[in-house]
Design a protein around this motif. Sequence first.
Motif, PDB file in Angstrom:
ATOM      1  N   TYR A  53       0.845  -1.168  -0.028  1.00 61.78           N
ATOM      2  CA  TYR A  53       0.083   0.181   0.003  1.00 61.78           C
ATOM      3  C   TYR A  53       0.571   1.469   0.084  1.00 61.78           C
ATOM      4  N   VAL A  54       2.030   1.144   0.188  1.00 61.51           N
ATOM      5  CA  VAL A  54       2.836   2.298   0.652  1.00 61.51           C
ATOM      6  C   VAL A  54       3.417   2.891  -0.644  1.00 61.51           C
ATOM      7  N   ARG A  55       2.579   3.687  -1.364  1.00 59.07           N
ATOM      8  CA  ARG A  55       3.029   4.214  -2.508  1.00 59.07           C
ATOM      9  C   ARG A  55       2.015   5.464  -2.882  1.00 59.07           C
ATOM     10  N   SER A  56       2.670   6.328  -3.815  1.00 60.09           N
ATOM     11  CA  SER A  56       1.805   7.634  -3.938  1.00 60.09           C
ATOM     12  C   SER A  56       0.757   7.190  -5.252  1.00 60.09           C
ATOM     13  N   ASP A  57       1.507   6.614  -6.150  1.00 54.53           N
ATOM     14  CA  ASP A  57       0.716   6.308  -7.427  1.00 54.53           C
ATOM     15  C   ASP A  57      -0.111   4.971  -7.043  1.00 54.53           C
ATOM     16  N   ILE A  58      -1.381   5.275  -7.059  1.00 56.19           N
ATOM     17  CA  ILE A  58      -2.189   4.008  -6.513  1.00 56.19           C
ATOM     18  C   ILE A  58      -3.264   3.495  -7.790  1.00 56.19           C
ATOM     19  N   ARG A  59      -2.761   4.097  -8.912  1.00 60.25           N
ATOM     20  CA  ARG A  59      -3.533   3.831 -10.257  1.00 60.25           C
ATOM     21  C   ARG A  59      -3.323   2.428 -10.499  1.00 60.25           C
ATOM     22  N   LYS A  60      -4.176   1.720 -11.399  1.00 62.42           N
ATOM     23  CA  LYS A  60      -4.099   0.455 -11.981  1.00 62.42           C
ATOM     24  C   LYS A  60      -3.109   0.193 -12.731  1.00 62.42           C
ATOM     25  N   GLY A  61      -2.848   1.091 -13.537  1.00 63.72           N
ATOM     26  CA  GLY A  61      -1.792   0.997 -14.850  1.00 63.72           C
ATOM     27  C   GLY A  61      -2.448   0.728 -15.972  1.00 63.72           C
ATOM     28  N   ASP A  62      -3.796   0.707 -16.156  1.00 61.09           N
ATOM     29  CA  ASP A  62      -4.555   0.504 -17.344  1.00 61.09           C
ATOM     30  C   ASP A  62      -5.048   1.728 -18.171  1.00 61.09           C
ATOM     31  N   GLY A  63      -4.683   2.768 -17.551  1.00 68.03           N
ATOM     32  CA  GLY A  63      -4.797   3.895 -18.301  1.00 68.03           C
ATOM     33  C   GLY A  63      -6.467   4.522 -18.416  1.00 68.03           C
ATOM     34  N   VAL A  64      -7.350   3.695 -17.741  1.00 64.61           N
ATOM     35  CA  VAL A  64      -8.695   4.100 -17.682  1.00 64.61           C
ATOM     36  C   VAL A  64      -9.068   4.913 -16.584  1.00 64.61           C
ATOM     37  N   GLY A  65      -9.597   6.001 -16.829  1.00 63.34           N
ATOM     38  CA  GLY A  65     -10.034   6.951 -15.628  1.00 63.34           C
ATOM     39  C   GLY A  65      -9.449   8.203 -15.830  1.00 63.34           C
ATOM     40  N   ALA A  66     -10.014   9.418 -15.441  1.00 58.72           N
ATOM     41  CA  ALA A  66      -9.543  10.720 -15.499  1.00 58.72           C
ATOM     42  C   ALA A  66      -8.534  10.590 -14.316  1.00 58.72           C
ATOM     43  N   ASN A  67      -7.272  11.260 -14.644  1.00 58.17           N
ATOM     44  CA  ASN A  67      -6.312  11.425 -13.549  1.00 58.17           C
ATOM     45  C   ASN A  67      -6.638  12.483 -12.587  1.00 58.17           C
ATOM     46  N   MET A  68      -6.301  12.068 -11.344  1.00 58.91           N
ATOM     47  CA  MET A  68      -6.476  13.117 -10.266  1.00 58.91           C
ATOM     48  C   MET A  68      -5.519  12.966  -9.241  1.00 58.91           C
ATOM     49  N   ASN A  69      -4.814  14.107  -8.750  1.00 65.12           N
ATOM     50  CA  ASN A  69      -4.134  14.133  -7.671  1.00 65.12           C
ATOM     51  C   ASN A  69      -4.819  14.388  -6.532  1.00 65.12           C
ATOM     52  N   ALA A  70      -4.919  13.653  -5.571  1.00 62.47           N
ATOM     53  CA  ALA A  70      -5.606  13.724  -4.313  1.00 62.47           C
ATOM     54  C   ALA A  70      -4.636  14.259  -3.340  1.00 62.47           C
ATOM     55  N   LYS A  71      -4.929  15.422  -2.656  1.00 63.85           N
ATOM     56  CA  LYS A  71      -4.200  16.173  -1.701  1.00 63.85           C
ATOM     57  C   LYS A  71      -4.841  16.347  -0.163  1.00 63.85           C
ATOM     58  N   ILE A  72      -4.277  15.349   0.506  1.00 67.88           N
ATOM     59  CA  ILE A  72      -5.094  15.394   1.947  1.00 67.88           C
ATOM     60  C   ILE A  72      -4.332  15.820   3.007  1.00 67.88           C
ATOM     61  N   THR A  73      -4.958  16.986   3.634  1.00 69.48           N
ATOM     62  CA  THR A  73      -4.005  17.557   4.837  1.00 69.48           C
ATOM     63  C   THR A  73      -4.650  17.268   5.978  1.00 69.48           C
ATOM     64  N   VAL A  74      -3.896  16.641   7.133  1.00 70.96           N
ATOM     65  CA  VAL A  74      -4.381  16.388   8.207  1.00 70.96           C
ATOM     66  C   VAL A  74      -4.147  17.279   9.336  1.00 70.96           C
ATOM     67  N   VAL A  75      -4.677  17.751  10.086  1.00 62.72           N
ATOM     68  CA  VAL A  75      -4.717  18.760  11.166  1.00 62.72           C
ATOM     69  C   VAL A  75      -5.178  18.055  12.448  1.00 62.72           C
ATOM     70  N   ASN A  76      -4.634  18.855  13.558  1.00 61.08           N
ATOM     71  CA  ASN A  76      -4.852  18.431  14.721  1.00 61.08           C
ATOM     72  C   ASN A  76      -6.142  19.283  15.511  1.00 61.08           C
ATOM     73  N   ALA A  77      -7.361  18.764  15.589  1.00 63.98           N
ATOM     74  CA  ALA A  77      -8.482  19.640  16.114  1.00 63.98           C
ATOM     75  C   ALA A  77      -8.106  19.910  17.723  1.00 63.98           C
ATOM     76  N   ASN A  78      -6.977  19.231  18.270  1.00 59.51           N
ATOM     77  CA  ASN A  78      -6.793  19.560  19.670  1.00 59.51           C
ATOM     78  C   ASN A  78      -5.804  20.302  19.869  1.00 59.51           C
ATOM     79  N   ASN A  79      -5.204  21.053  18.598  1.00 61.76           N
ATOM     80  CA  ASN A  79      -3.864  21.837  18.684  1.00 61.76           C
ATOM     81  C   ASN A  79      -4.179  22.973  17.624  1.00 61.76           C
TER      82      ASN A  79
END
Lengths: 229, 163
Positions: A53-79
Amino acid sequence: MFALAAPLTTQSCAKEESTDAVDGGKEVVADGSCVVSPSETEGPFPTKNPASYVRSDIRKGDGVGANMNAKITVVNANNNCAALEGAVVDVWHCDVNGDYSEYGGTQMQSTNYQSVHWFRGRQVTDSNGLVTFQTIFPGWYQGRATHIHVHIYNSAGRSLLVTQIAFQDSLSTTVNTTGSAYGYTKGMSRYTYNAYDSVFSDSVAKEMSTVTGSLAAGFEMSITIRVSV
Amino acid sequence: MARELVLCYRKLIDNSSKGRWERLLYDAAYEEYHMQVQYFDTEGKWDRYSDLLLAVNGAEKLPFLVSGAINGYLQQLNGRVPDVVNNVGKYFLRFSQYQFEIIDAHRSKQSTFRIAVSFFTDPLLWLDTISNYLLLQPLGDENCLTHLFELRPYVNIHSVKEC
């Protein structure tokens, strides 16, 4: 069974051979149930290997689908919602057909050892609390609006939050009605819109992503997820 | 008449396993189980995997989800089935298909964690049986080379096809 460690002899010599001490006079009892042991050079030496699972490119490799860069920011609500570094972020979503990478979900099926668990990935947040995955805009399946699953852990693997990322209905409509060249052929018939989705209906504003781009140019998705540490 | 066989070697791995490959795979699998199980049991209600399976819909996906942590170790085998050798002590079975099982697991007791990897061999021709041995030939072997092989515990003839 096998003659163990004894030189080849004629039958007439067998008695003498058997009483002649070969190894301090100890008898070796052949175990009829044993099979031959491996006798090959060891190697290559196994090395520690991270989960696939440890990888940034998680696509199938078959070229199907519209590319999307998913940027997720995690913040600490207690800080004061400061960036949370070192959090482990798992994401998974379905392909353009609405299928997840599972081989049936039963325990009776085998799979190829070189196959990857596509559209499933894991990254660790940087000093800005950010992880980025290269993937595609998810498809959909009956009963649910378009979504990406997210599971956030602390660095020790303790679960902090299980949540999902939502997409605007208008964007899902655009992709699924005009994206057939990219593999989105299901249209929107029987699609579940966010307001009727069992997960998003009462909380969609908190789980809504911001998406820019297009089918042709690819999408940029961003979202900030708040956890309590 | 020759028959085409697929053998299955089910390799059990538990806390008593000593080999380096086995330990790496075992520890990776347990670590992944520990992470993934929290999705199905968010409140920590079920300690035992067997109880979780009965109580939580979807928990049967855990073997698949945990297998993502061991893929790399299977790739390190380069398609060679471990442990099982022919009658001159050489590895001879090739595989591309496998199945991962969680036999037993507990939320906080790694010592009870037991798993299995079943290796399904590439097809072999069963040419003859000589004494206790099967005379096998990898399907498509151009040199007609054969292997004498004695069935052993945890090796099954998984499927047979008349040819």
